[in-house]
Design an enzyme around this catalytic site. Structure first.
Site, PDB file in Angstrom:
ATOM      1  N   THR A 136       0.828  -1.211   0.000  1.00  9.35           N
ATOM      2  CA  THR A 136       0.000   0.000   0.000  1.00  9.35           C
ATOM      3  C   THR A 136       0.859   1.256   0.000  1.00  9.35           C
ATOM      4  OG1 THR A 136      -1.443   1.297   1.463  1.00  9.35           O
ATOM      5  CG2 THR A 136      -0.135  -0.385   2.521  1.00  9.35           C
ATOM      6  N   ASP A 137       0.301   2.335  -0.539  1.00  5.30           N
ATOM      7  CA  ASP A 137       1.027   3.616  -0.495  1.00  5.30           C
ATOM      8  C   ASP A 137       1.132   4.139   0.933  1.00  5.30           C
ATOM      9  OD1 ASP A 137      -1.644   4.345  -0.112  1.00  5.30           O
ATOM     10  OD2 ASP A 137      -1.660   5.895  -1.668  1.00  5.30           O
TER      11      ASP A 137
END
Ligand code: NAD
Ligand code: TYD
Length: 339
Positions: A125-126
């Protein structure tokens, strides 16, 4: 080609399974999922009877069960979606996040080393990059942005990413990692912003916006994420991290107002509630690397994707009504009761 998809009864994993079975009808897809509160077997009903699909209920932390499955299936590739994924739950109770997201990832990679695979892909995930300030729209997350997490959820995902890259360096395990921005689309669990607001609005319930609703997320239609992972699996370079996101930044309050508008519901349903602890301000991905190397670009515009998503929730009321009528009520009361 046999692909083991973990967490395939959840939001993105199920969409990925549908996409892969359609795109690569000659592949065998094996789904391993523990069926936590977030996993829903009914989601996979449309593919359950396919001869090239198999579902196995197991925990990715269960070494014996994982090894048994590898022995039986000898997967060529593993795509690890299985995770505890909700930031608010991680703030309430971090333990299971560390267990599944870190120990589970290591357990899967140990099996990959033992039995040999062409690829272990980690769906990350960012959020591992932390957040960006609201007043610097020129800044974006690149693959070089330092890991700098805010929540127990993002910390557990970052720990897993580091382990994955360590297994590449130390053992030569052929890994790739993708770090995607916020997804939306069908089968999104109604505890997350977009499906929660759609479900509440349809039931004329209050729409709880954290803080002032000014936090920014970079939204991507789930199918675009699935396409990107397919590309990374087949053409991505081993040992590399790829950011996935499509320059679609929106403030939470604007999303909620848009949902009200599409559904013909009054904005007076919106209530501003106590902010999330450690609330990340802004996420924004720079997708230059995956675009330049693999030719990926998002295909679904937000205005189309949100219409499709809202339509899906209108047509699949059974799916989410069943969820919100069960244990979810206790969760909702706990999270929002005194907020
Ligand atoms: P989700 O919560 O909808 O689904 C998670 C799935 O994993 C569920 O089916 C659950 O039963 C399963 N699972 C949980 N613990 C398990 C365990 N110990 N063993 C086996 N299965 C287990 O999550 P999602 O939104 O589909 O996210 C999938 C992945 O993508 C996660 O790794 C998440 O970190 C990542 N991701 C999500 C987003 C997003 O916007 N949702 C964005 C970027 C990355
Ligand atoms: P969420 O869907 O939980 O994703 P993430 O926190 O992983 O980005 O939340 C998206 C944004 O919406 C985030 O800024 C928190 C906010 N939010 C609300 O304002 N109200 C809510 O009820 C929820 C669930 C989220």
């Amino acid at each position: 080609m046999t692909i083991l998809v973990t967490g395939g009864a959840g939001f993105i994993g199920s969409n990925f399974i549908f996409y892969m079975l359609e795109k690569h009808p000659d592949y065998r897809i094996v789904c391993l999922d523990k069926l936590t509160y977030a996993g829903n077997l009914s989601t996979l009903a449309p593919v359950m009877d396919k001869p090239n699909f198999r579902f196995v209920k197991a925990d990715i932390c269960d070494r014996e069960a994982v090894n048994r499955l590898f022995q039986e299936e000898r997967p060529d590739m593993v795509v690890n979606f299985a995770a505890e994924s909700h930031v608010d739950r991680s703030i309430d109770d971090p333990g299971v996040f560390l267990q599944t997201n870190i120990i589970g990832t290591a357990t899967l990679m140990d099996a990959c080393r033992k039995f040999g695979v062409q690829r272990f892909h980690q769906v990350s995930t960012d959020e591992v990059y932390g957040d960006l300030p609201l007043d610097r729209p020129d800044l974006f997350f690149t693959e070089q942005t330092p890991i700098h997490t805010s929540s127990p959820y993002s910390s557990s995902k970052a720990a897993a990413d580091l382990l994955v890259l360590a297994y590449y360096r130390t053992y030569g395990l052929p890994v790739t990692v993708s770090r995607c921005s916020n997804n939306y689309g069908p089968y999104h669990f109604p505890e997350k912003l977009i499906p929660l607001m759609i479900a509440n609005a349809l039931n004329d319930k209050p729409l709880p916006v954290y803080g002032e609703g000014l936090n920014v997320r970079d939204w991507l239609y789930v199918e675009d994420h699935c396409k990107a992972i397919d590309l990374v699996l087949h053409r991505g370079r081993v040992g590399q991290v790829y950011n996935i996101g499509g320059h679609n930044e929106m403030r939470n309050i604007d999303i909620v107002k848009m949902i009200c508008k599409v559904l013909g519901k009054p904005e007076s349903l919106i209530v501003y509630v106590t902010d999330r602890k450690g609330h990340d301000l802004r996420y924004a991905i720079d997708p230059t690397k995956i675009h330049d190397e693999l030719g990926w670009l998002p295909e679904t515009k937000f205005s189309d994707g949100i219409q499709k998503t809202i339509q899906w929730y209108l047509e699949h009321r059974d799916w989410w009504e069943t969820i919100i009528s069960g244990e979810y009520q206790n969760y909702y009361e706990k999270m929002y009761g005194n907020r």
